[in-house]
Design a protein around this motif. Sequence first.
Motif, PDB file in Angstrom:
ATOM      1  N   ASN A 112      -2.119  -7.471  -4.977  1.00  0.00           N
ATOM      2  CA  ASN A 112      -2.893  -6.906  -6.088  1.00  0.00           C
ATOM      3  C   ASN A 112      -2.222  -7.201  -7.418  1.00  0.00           C
ATOM      4  O   ASN A 112      -1.060  -7.625  -7.472  1.00  0.00           O
ATOM      5  CB  ASN A 112      -3.068  -5.392  -5.899  1.00  0.00           C
ATOM      6  CG  ASN A 112      -1.748  -4.647  -5.930  1.00  0.00           C
ATOM      7  OD1 ASN A 112      -1.219  -4.343  -7.002  1.00  0.00           O
ATOM      8  ND2 ASN A 112      -1.176  -4.353  -4.762  1.00  0.00           N
ATOM      9  N   LYS A 161      -7.503  -0.524  -8.160  1.00  0.00           N
ATOM     10  CA  LYS A 161      -6.266  -0.777  -7.420  1.00  0.00           C
ATOM     11  C   LYS A 161      -5.718  -2.179  -7.667  1.00  0.00           C
ATOM     12  O   LYS A 161      -4.708  -2.566  -7.075  1.00  0.00           O
ATOM     13  CB  LYS A 161      -6.507  -0.577  -5.923  1.00  0.00           C
ATOM     14  CG  LYS A 161      -6.864   0.857  -5.548  1.00  0.00           C
ATOM     15  CD  LYS A 161      -7.100   0.992  -4.063  1.00  0.00           C
ATOM     16  CE  LYS A 161      -7.434   2.426  -3.692  1.00  0.00           C
ATOM     17  NZ  LYS A 161      -7.676   2.581  -2.231  1.00  0.00           N
ATOM     18  N   LYS A 220       0.840  -1.197   0.000  1.00  0.00           N
ATOM     19  CA  LYS A 220       0.000   0.000   0.000  1.00  0.00           C
ATOM     20  C   LYS A 220       0.875   1.246   0.000  1.00  0.00           C
ATOM     21  O   LYS A 220       2.063   1.189   0.291  1.00  0.00           O
ATOM     22  CB  LYS A 220      -0.896   0.028   1.245  1.00  0.00           C
ATOM     23  CG  LYS A 220      -2.170  -0.798   1.138  1.00  0.00           C
ATOM     24  CD  LYS A 220      -3.035  -0.552   2.366  1.00  0.00           C
ATOM     25  CE  LYS A 220      -4.347  -1.321   2.279  1.00  0.00           C
ATOM     26  NZ  LYS A 220      -5.194  -1.086   3.475  1.00  0.00           N
TER      27      LYS A 220
END
Length: 327
Positions: free
Chosen positions: A233, A290, A169
């Motif tokens: 991700n 994202k 992140k």
Amino acid sequence: MPKKIDVSYLIDHLTINDISDLSLMEILTLNLLLKYPKPVVRYTLYLDVKNSLKSKSMETEFTIERDLGGSEARFYKFLIEIKKLSTSSFYHSLTNLEKKGLVRFNRNSSNKIKTVESTKLTRDVVNFIFKSYTSLIIDDFQFEQNLAEEINRRFEKKQFDMAMIIWLKDYIELGLIEFFQTHVNQLYFLGNDSIISNIEKFNIPGLQYSRFHNKMIREPDGIYDLIVLPNYNSNIDISGINRIDLLKEVSRIAKKGGKIILITRSDVELTTNFYANRLLSLYREMIESKGRLFTPRELEEDLKKADLNIIEIFDYQGLLIGLVSAK
């Protein structure tokens, strides 16, 4: 050939920092403006916004010092202050929005503003604000603790010796890092250089740091009992490493049989409720942008490409969890 710059390109490159100076009143103005199918007179929009900002009446028949503590008393005094939205301040805010390209002024022959309307960017920016702030204000720390307990139950192990958390992140969640520290004897943290630089300033006791070197994690083979990727991700590009190469590096530095946890998001099922579906669709767009939206099959394919041993892939209240081990 230069990349075409259009609305989608601009929104893709929008960050919270870009709109951090917008007031709540300006955000409300943008949202209300979208409800008008045609250009609206400024004063009409002003009345609409003013009505939406109308304060609720409050009881005044009690003694502040007796009934409220220090913080509550100050907040009460703040609430009963008369707050007026003047036309001049509202028009100034509209000018601020117009300079940002978020509203458009239509002028008459004397160059005076006749009406105001939304632009091609307005709806996308409002949606972006909603999605961004929703993800920031949701307090999911207790939820994450419950998830950790569920994972411990499935692993049948509550304490690990050496562990690494790989942070993907752009912002830090100190509570989550401190929580992991209670379940391991020694915790290492790996992220991009800017994240590591920021987290080092907190001087977290006992937390060690790792780095990438020549597109590899600097640690030797087979030393970690547990490795956690809490923000897995599809857009991973950290120090020039894509997500599959990162998983291969994770497999390399994990002990044989060492546990690896990947946490991402599962898909969202829509309902028959229009308003709920609107919110769910915005949420889905947010996590999809994202790269955090995976199906179990897609996550399984990633793990197989990295030659990891899949223990289990399961859905946990909106999260998709991959429990694997190194071969």
